[in-house]
Design a protein around this motif. Structure first.
Motif, mmCIF file in Angstrom:
data_model
loop_
_atom_site.group_PDB
_atom_site.id
_atom_site.type_symbol
_atom_site.label_atom_id
_atom_site.label_comp_id
_atom_site.label_asym_id
_atom_site.label_seq_id
_atom_site.Cartn_x
_atom_site.Cartn_y
_atom_site.Cartn_z
ATOM 1 N N LEU A 8 0.838 -1.189 0.000
ATOM 2 C CA LEU A 8 0.000 0.000 0.000
ATOM 3 C C LEU A 8 0.877 1.245 0.000
ATOM 4 N N HIS A 9 0.579 2.189 -0.877
ATOM 5 C CA HIS A 9 1.306 3.462 -0.897
ATOM 6 C C HIS A 9 0.415 4.521 -0.273
ATOM 7 N N ILE A 10 0.921 5.187 0.753
ATOM 8 C CA ILE A 10 0.164 6.276 1.369
ATOM 9 C C ILE A 10 0.880 7.581 1.090
ATOM 10 N N ASP A 11 0.099 8.623 0.838
ATOM 11 C CA ASP A 11 0.701 9.920 0.507
ATOM 12 C C ASP A 11 0.947 10.730 1.779
ATOM 13 N N GLY A 12 1.470 11.932 1.590
ATOM 14 C CA GLY A 12 1.825 12.795 2.715
ATOM 15 C C GLY A 12 0.650 13.158 3.600
ATOM 16 N N ILE A 13 -0.506 13.386 3.003
ATOM 17 C CA ILE A 13 -1.695 13.726 3.805
ATOM 18 C C ILE A 13 -2.122 12.536 4.652
ATOM 19 N N ASP A 14 -2.113 11.342 4.045
ATOM 20 C CA ASP A 14 -2.446 10.132 4.813
ATOM 21 C C ASP A 14 -1.494 9.979 6.001
ATOM 22 N N LYS A 15 -0.217 10.223 5.765
ATOM 23 C CA LYS A 15 0.783 10.089 6.833
ATOM 24 C C LYS A 15 0.515 11.084 7.956
ATOM 25 N N LYS A 16 0.162 12.316 7.599
ATOM 26 C CA LYS A 16 -0.143 13.314 8.624
ATOM 27 C C LYS A 16 -1.352 12.888 9.448
ATOM 28 N N ILE A 17 -2.384 12.414 8.780
ATOM 29 C CA ILE A 17 -3.593 11.951 9.482
ATOM 30 C C ILE A 17 -3.223 10.818 10.440
ATOM 31 N N LEU A 18 -2.466 9.853 9.941
ATOM 32 C CA LEU A 18 -2.081 8.701 10.763
ATOM 33 C C LEU A 18 -1.242 9.119 11.963
ATOM 34 N N ARG A 19 -0.338 10.064 11.772
ATOM 35 C CA ARG A 19 0.501 10.520 12.890
ATOM 36 C C ARG A 19 -0.346 11.150 13.995
ATOM 37 N N PHE A 20 -1.332 11.978 13.598
ATOM 38 C CA PHE A 20 -2.221 12.576 14.597
ATOM 39 C C PHE A 20 -2.961 11.488 15.367
ATOM 40 N N LEU A 21 -3.492 10.510 14.651
ATOM 41 C CA LEU A 21 -4.285 9.465 15.295
ATOM 42 C C LEU A 21 -3.433 8.502 16.110
ATOM 43 N N MET A 22 -2.200 8.267 15.683
ATOM 44 C CA MET A 22 -1.318 7.397 16.458
ATOM 45 C C MET A 22 -0.916 8.059 17.769
ATOM 46 N N GLU A 23 -0.813 9.372 17.746
ATOM 47 C CA GLU A 23 -0.493 10.102 18.969
ATOM 48 C C GLU A 23 -1.675 10.097 19.927
ATOM 49 N N ASP A 24 -2.880 10.299 19.383
ATOM 50 C CA ASP A 24 -4.098 10.289 20.200
ATOM 51 C C ASP A 24 -5.272 9.956 19.295
ATOM 52 N N ALA A 25 -5.766 8.736 19.392
ATOM 53 C CA ALA A 25 -6.861 8.275 18.523
ATOM 54 C C ALA A 25 -8.156 9.031 18.781
ATOM 55 N N ARG A 26 -8.213 9.782 19.874
ATOM 56 C CA ARG A 26 -9.425 10.556 20.181
ATOM 57 C C ARG A 26 -9.395 11.968 19.596
ATOM 58 N N THR A 27 -8.356 12.306 18.853
ATOM 59 C CA THR A 27 -8.276 13.630 18.244
ATOM 60 C C THR A 27 -9.463 13.806 17.301
ATOM 61 N N PRO A 28 -10.254 14.861 17.471
ATOM 62 C CA PRO A 28 -11.409 15.066 16.592
ATOM 63 C C PRO A 28 -10.986 15.252 15.130
ATOM 64 N N VAL A 29 -11.764 14.667 14.243
ATOM 65 C CA VAL A 29 -11.480 14.743 12.815
ATOM 66 C C VAL A 29 -11.390 16.198 12.355
ATOM 67 N N LEU A 30 -12.280 17.035 12.860
ATOM 68 C CA LEU A 30 -12.259 18.439 12.440
ATOM 69 C C LEU A 30 -10.988 19.147 12.896
ATOM 70 N N GLU A 31 -10.455 18.765 14.040
ATOM 71 C CA GLU A 31 -9.193 19.345 14.500
ATOM 72 C C GLU A 31 -8.047 18.924 13.583
ATOM 73 N N ILE A 32 -8.039 17.650 13.202
ATOM 74 C CA ILE A 32 -7.010 17.164 12.268
ATOM 75 C C ILE A 32 -7.142 17.896 10.931
ATOM 76 N N ALA A 33 -8.372 18.037 10.454
ATOM 77 C CA ALA A 33 -8.622 18.717 9.176
ATOM 78 C C ALA A 33 -8.110 20.150 9.219
ATOM 79 N N ARG A 34 -8.374 20.824 10.312
ATOM 80 C CA ARG A 34 -7.939 22.222 10.455
ATOM 81 C C ARG A 34 -6.411 22.310 10.449
ATOM 82 N N LYS A 35 -5.749 21.408 11.149
ATOM 83 C CA LYS A 35 -4.284 21.441 11.233
ATOM 84 C C LYS A 35 -3.621 21.076 9.897
ATOM 85 N N ILE A 36 -4.267 20.187 9.146
ATOM 86 C CA ILE A 36 -3.697 19.766 7.861
ATOM 87 C C ILE A 36 -4.098 20.732 6.743
#
Length: 156
Positions: A8-36
């Protein structure tokens, strides 16, 4: 994200999303969206694709075992009398709740398990009354973990 012959090839945005969730799986999606800098809908869509691909295997809360009185972590190498004993031994090991992981291995042991016990006495009882009583187990070799220094996932 796209599937290739080599995985599987994941791009830079996928990696950023995964890093946020690996740090804290409870991070709200909208917060991740805003930061990315992309929409929440785009995050949801990417997460669905990552789950469908099998890369994401759910999310979970971690229980601190020390709060429940479990302070002894150990790794036990299990020697079996013959290779044919593997499936039956694993079936019996699955019944023991203190066993957190079980691996077939190369080398001296047939099986390596990770156990969590309340104390050394509990570990001794587990070894003597449960694990070493399993048919096919000829002996065990135990290593007590004094303190876990690294606990991480693979880097993304």
């Amino acid at each position: 994200m796209k599937a290739t012959d080599k995985g599987l090839h994941i791009d830079g945005i996928d990696k950023k999303i995964l890093r946020f969730l690996m740090e804290d799986a409870r991070t709200p999606v909208l917060e991740i969206a805003r930061k990315i800098g992309i929409s929440g809908a785009a995050i949801h869509q990417r997460l669905r694709k990552l789950e469908k691909s099998g890369l994401l295997a759910g999310s979970q809360f971690r229980i601190n075992p020390k709060i429940l009185g479990y302070t002894t972590m150990a790794y036990i190498g299990i020697f079996l009398d013959k290779a044919m004993s593997n499936p039956a031994a694993v079936k019996e090991l699955q019944k023991i709740p203190e066993i957190l992981e079980c691996h077939y291995t190369t080398g001296n042991w047939s099986i390596l398990i990770k156990v969590l016990c309340k104390d050394n006495e509990h570990l001794m009882q587990l070894l003597n009354k449960k694990i070493q009583q399993i048919e096919g187990v000829s002996r065990t070799e135990t290593f007590i973990s004094l303190d876990q220094q690294i606990d991480r996932q693979i880097s993304i």
